[in-house]
Design a protein around this motif. Structure first.
Motif, PDB file in Angstrom:
ATOM      1  N   ILE A  49     -29.958 -33.284  16.291  1.00  0.00           N
ATOM      2  CA  ILE A  49     -29.890 -32.235  17.313  1.00  0.00           C
ATOM      3  C   ILE A  49     -30.623 -32.736  18.557  1.00  0.00           C
ATOM      4  O   ILE A  49     -31.796 -33.113  18.485  1.00  0.00           O
ATOM      5  N   ARG A  50     -29.933 -32.748  19.683  1.00  0.00           N
ATOM      6  CA  ARG A  50     -30.527 -33.248  20.920  1.00  0.00           C
ATOM      7  C   ARG A  50     -29.621 -32.877  22.091  1.00  0.00           C
ATOM      8  O   ARG A  50     -28.482 -32.437  21.900  1.00  0.00           O
ATOM      9  N   VAL A  51     -30.122 -33.070  23.287  1.00  0.00           N
ATOM     10  CA  VAL A  51     -29.322 -32.862  24.490  1.00  0.00           C
ATOM     11  C   VAL A  51     -28.619 -34.171  24.827  1.00  0.00           C
ATOM     12  O   VAL A  51     -29.259 -35.220  24.931  1.00  0.00           O
ATOM     13  N   ARG A  52     -27.291 -34.094  24.983  1.00  0.00           N
ATOM     14  CA  ARG A  52     -26.499 -35.270  25.320  1.00  0.00           C
ATOM     15  C   ARG A  52     -25.473 -34.880  26.364  1.00  0.00           C
ATOM     16  O   ARG A  52     -24.668 -33.969  26.145  1.00  0.00           O
ATOM     17  N   GLN A  53     -25.541 -35.524  27.512  1.00  0.00           N
ATOM     18  CA  GLN A  53     -24.642 -35.216  28.619  1.00  0.00           C
ATOM     19  C   GLN A  53     -24.667 -33.729  28.974  1.00  0.00           C
ATOM     20  O   GLN A  53     -23.648 -33.066  29.100  1.00  0.00           O
ATOM     21  N   ARG A  54     -25.877 -33.227  29.086  1.00  0.00           N
ATOM     22  CA  ARG A  54     -26.149 -31.831  29.474  1.00  0.00           C
ATOM     23  C   ARG A  54     -25.639 -30.813  28.462  1.00  0.00           C
ATOM     24  O   ARG A  54     -25.568 -29.622  28.751  1.00  0.00           O
ATOM     25  N   ARG A  55     -25.335 -31.251  27.266  1.00  0.00           N
ATOM     26  CA  ARG A  55     -24.909 -30.350  26.204  1.00  0.00           C
ATOM     27  C   ARG A  55     -25.871 -30.461  25.028  1.00  0.00           C
ATOM     28  O   ARG A  55     -26.438 -31.533  24.786  1.00  0.00           O
ATOM     29  N   LEU A  56     -26.046 -29.351  24.302  1.00  0.00           N
ATOM     30  CA  LEU A  56     -26.831 -29.416  23.079  1.00  0.00           C
ATOM     31  C   LEU A  56     -25.939 -29.997  21.991  1.00  0.00           C
ATOM     32  O   LEU A  56     -25.023 -29.341  21.507  1.00  0.00           O
ATOM     33  N   PHE A  57     -26.193 -31.239  21.638  1.00  0.00           N
ATOM     34  CA  PHE A  57     -25.397 -31.914  20.618  1.00  0.00           C
ATOM     35  C   PHE A  57     -25.964 -31.616  19.240  1.00  0.00           C
ATOM     36  O   PHE A  57     -27.163 -31.761  18.997  1.00  0.00           O
ATOM     37  N   ILE A  58     -25.108 -31.177  18.321  1.00  0.00           N
ATOM     38  CA  ILE A  58     -25.474 -30.931  16.931  1.00  0.00           C
ATOM     39  C   ILE A  58     -24.554 -31.765  16.060  1.00  0.00           C
ATOM     40  O   ILE A  58     -23.330 -31.635  16.131  1.00  0.00           O
ATOM     41  N   ARG A  59     -25.130 -32.622  15.240  1.00  0.00           N
ATOM     42  CA  ARG A  59     -24.313 -33.534  14.449  1.00  0.00           C
ATOM     43  C   ARG A  59     -23.506 -32.784  13.394  1.00  0.00           C
ATOM     44  O   ARG A  59     -22.329 -33.095  13.166  1.00  0.00           O
ATOM     45  N   ASP A  60     -24.100 -31.784  12.739  1.00  0.00           N
ATOM     46  CA  ASP A  60     -23.406 -31.062  11.677  1.00  0.00           C
ATOM     47  C   ASP A  60     -22.229 -30.284  12.257  1.00  0.00           C
ATOM     48  O   ASP A  60     -22.409 -29.456  13.162  1.00  0.00           O
ATOM     49  N   PRO A  61     -21.005 -30.490  11.762  1.00  0.00           N
ATOM     50  CA  PRO A  61     -19.819 -29.845  12.365  1.00  0.00           C
ATOM     51  C   PRO A  61     -19.813 -28.326  12.233  1.00  0.00           C
ATOM     52  O   PRO A  61     -19.382 -27.626  13.151  1.00  0.00           O
ATOM     53  N   ASP A  62     -20.293 -27.788  11.109  1.00  0.00           N
ATOM     54  CA  ASP A  62     -20.297 -26.331  10.928  1.00  0.00           C
ATOM     55  C   ASP A  62     -21.245 -25.665  11.925  1.00  0.00           C
ATOM     56  O   ASP A  62     -20.892 -24.662  12.566  1.00  0.00           O
ATOM     57  N   ALA A  63     -22.452 -26.205  12.049  1.00  0.00           N
ATOM     58  CA  ALA A  63     -23.422 -25.640  12.990  1.00  0.00           C
ATOM     59  C   ALA A  63     -22.936 -25.811  14.421  1.00  0.00           C
ATOM     60  O   ALA A  63     -23.093 -24.915  15.262  1.00  0.00           O
ATOM     61  N   ARG A  64     -22.320 -26.953  14.718  1.00  0.00           N
ATOM     62  CA  ARG A  64     -21.798 -27.205  16.063  1.00  0.00           C
ATOM     63  C   ARG A  64     -20.696 -26.205  16.414  1.00  0.00           C
ATOM     64  O   ARG A  64     -20.634 -25.704  17.537  1.00  0.00           O
ATOM     65  N   ASN A  65     -19.856 -25.875  15.450  1.00  0.00           N
ATOM     66  CA  ASN A  65     -18.774 -24.923  15.680  1.00  0.00           C
ATOM     67  C   ASN A  65     -19.316 -23.516  15.921  1.00  0.00           C
ATOM     68  O   ASN A  65     -18.799 -22.780  16.767  1.00  0.00           O
ATOM     69  N   LYS A  66     -20.374 -23.143  15.189  1.00  0.00           N
ATOM     70  CA  LYS A  66     -20.974 -21.824  15.388  1.00  0.00           C
ATOM     71  C   LYS A  66     -21.557 -21.696  16.790  1.00  0.00           C
ATOM     72  O   LYS A  66     -21.430 -20.651  17.440  1.00  0.00           O
ATOM     73  N   LEU A  67     -22.204 -22.761  17.258  1.00  0.00           N
ATOM     74  CA  LEU A  67     -22.746 -22.732  18.615  1.00  0.00           C
ATOM     75  C   LEU A  67     -21.617 -22.601  19.627  1.00  0.00           C
ATOM     76  O   LEU A  67     -21.725 -21.845  20.596  1.00  0.00           O
ATOM     77  N   ARG A  68     -20.530 -23.302  19.412  1.00  0.00           N
ATOM     78  CA  ARG A  68     -19.397 -23.224  20.333  1.00  0.00           C
ATOM     79  C   ARG A  68     -18.839 -21.811  20.399  1.00  0.00           C
ATOM     80  O   ARG A  68     -18.478 -21.319  21.479  1.00  0.00           O
ATOM     81  N   ILE A  69     -18.775 -21.136  19.249  1.00  0.00           N
ATOM     82  CA  ILE A  69     -18.265 -19.757  19.206  1.00  0.00           C
ATOM     83  C   ILE A  69     -19.147 -18.839  20.049  1.00  0.00           C
ATOM     84  O   ILE A  69     -18.665 -17.989  20.804  1.00  0.00           O
ATOM     85  N   TYR A  70     -20.474 -19.006  19.948  1.00  0.00           N
ATOM     86  CA  TYR A  70     -21.386 -18.189  20.754  1.00  0.00           C
ATOM     87  C   TYR A  70     -21.210 -18.482  22.234  1.00  0.00           C
ATOM     88  O   TYR A  70     -21.173 -17.570  23.063  1.00  0.00           O
ATOM     89  N   VAL A  71     -21.089 -19.758  22.583  1.00  0.00           N
ATOM     90  CA  VAL A  71     -20.940 -20.132  23.988  1.00  0.00           C
ATOM     91  C   VAL A  71     -19.650 -19.559  24.559  1.00  0.00           C
ATOM     92  O   VAL A  71     -19.610 -19.104  25.706  1.00  0.00           O
ATOM     93  N   ASP A  72     -18.591 -19.543  23.766  1.00  0.00           N
ATOM     94  CA  ASP A  72     -17.317 -18.993  24.231  1.00  0.00           C
ATOM     95  C   ASP A  72     -17.423 -17.503  24.549  1.00  0.00           C
ATOM     96  O   ASP A  72     -16.615 -16.966  25.314  1.00  0.00           O
ATOM     97  N   GLN A  73     -18.415 -16.827  23.978  1.00  0.00           N
ATOM     98  CA  GLN A  73     -18.577 -15.394  24.203  1.00  0.00           C
ATOM     99  C   GLN A  73     -19.325 -15.095  25.499  1.00  0.00           C
ATOM    100  O   GLN A  73     -19.315 -13.961  25.976  1.00  0.00           O
ATOM    101  N   PHE A  74     -19.994 -16.089  26.071  1.00  0.00           N
ATOM    102  CA  PHE A  74     -20.826 -15.846  27.243  1.00  0.00           C
ATOM    103  C   PHE A  74     -20.038 -15.210  28.390  1.00  0.00           C
ATOM    104  O   PHE A  74     -20.511 -14.300  29.059  1.00  0.00           O
ATOM    105  N   GLU A  75     -18.826 -15.690  28.615  1.00  0.00           N
ATOM    106  CA  GLU A  75     -18.049 -15.229  29.765  1.00  0.00           C
ATOM    107  C   GLU A  75     -17.546 -13.806  29.594  1.00  0.00           C
ATOM    108  O   GLU A  75     -17.378 -13.070  30.571  1.00  0.00           O
ATOM    109  N   TYR A  76     -17.323 -13.395  28.351  1.00  0.00           N
ATOM    110  CA  TYR A  76     -16.696 -12.096  28.109  1.00  0.00           C
ATOM    111  C   TYR A  76     -17.657 -11.040  27.587  1.00  0.00           C
ATOM    112  O   TYR A  76     -17.311  -9.860  27.531  1.00  0.00           O
TER     113      TYR A  76
END
Length: 229
Positions: free
Chosen positions: A79-106
């Protein structure tokens, strides 16, 4: 809308805000207190760096706006910041973060913080728990593009309270205070004896004295008390 209906809306809004605020952890609430101003009036990320808890800010697109020194010390290959993104190696945890981020706009400005943390497994360490605390787009902290504060809790052994402080609070001898500081980490007296280079009998006798001075009777009870210091 009638004045009475507007009054009811205000009451409901206050209740929603109180429920949201009740869900915040003490350390997150300290951000506003440390700045001597309401969170909505903050225009600096300095309080983020004052927090001992690792934390970072995400903008509308999920990019990292700011992270504090505590977060930098926690980052590793999992887990670290890479190219201004929070990079998470584990795919399941990374997908959960993406789902939360997708909700920010709406998401509505006052949606409640996530109750369930994102569990980030690590290869050679215990997991990191990531919690997402939404920030109202009108808060302007540090800009209107910021949508969330992320706090990271790295699981693992924590140092016990300072022995000198325990000695003052509970009138312990220096030797008893050193033992109590180790016991506070959840370590048994036999293991503590090895760490302190004393006999098991000495450690157990000191532990009995600590029990008496702290008004506790079991190790679990003692640990719960010491962790409040």
């Amino acid at each position: 809308m009638t004045p009475f209906a507007m009054y009811l809306d205000e009451i409901n809004l206050e209740c929603e805000e109180k429920r949201a605020h009740a869900g915040l952890t003490r350390r997150v609430a300290e951000i506003g207190l440390l700045s001597h101003a309401p969170v909505g009036d903050l225009n600096t990320t300095d309080p983020l760096n004052i927090l001992s808890l690792p934390a970072l800010l995400l903008d509308l697109d999920g990019c990292v706006v700011e992270s504090n020194a505590a977060a930098g010390a926690l980052f590793d290959n999992d887990i670290r910041v890479r190219q201004r993104r929070l990079f998470i190696r584990d795919p399941d945890a990374r997908n959960k973060l993406r789902i939360y981020v997708d909700q920010f706009e709406y998401a509505t400005p006052r949606f409640a913080p996530s109750i369930e943390p994102i569990i980030v497994p690590r290869q050679e360490k215990l997991p990191v728990l990531v919690r997402i605390w939404p920030i109202d787009s009108g808060a302007r902290w540090p800009s209107s593009d910021v949508r969330a504060l992320l706090t990271l809790n790295s699981l693992g052994p924590r140092p016990g309270p300072p022995a000198a402080l325990l000695a003052k609070i509970f009138s312990l001898t220096p030797s008893e205070a050193k033992l109590a500081a180790i016991i506070a980490r959840g370590v048994g007296p036999d293991t503590a004896a090895i760490e302190l280079n004393i006999s098991r009998e000495t450690a157990r006798n000191q532990l009995k004295s600590i029990f008496a001075k702290t008004g506790t009777h079991r190790q679990g009870e003692l640990v719960a008390l010491l962790l409040q210091v």
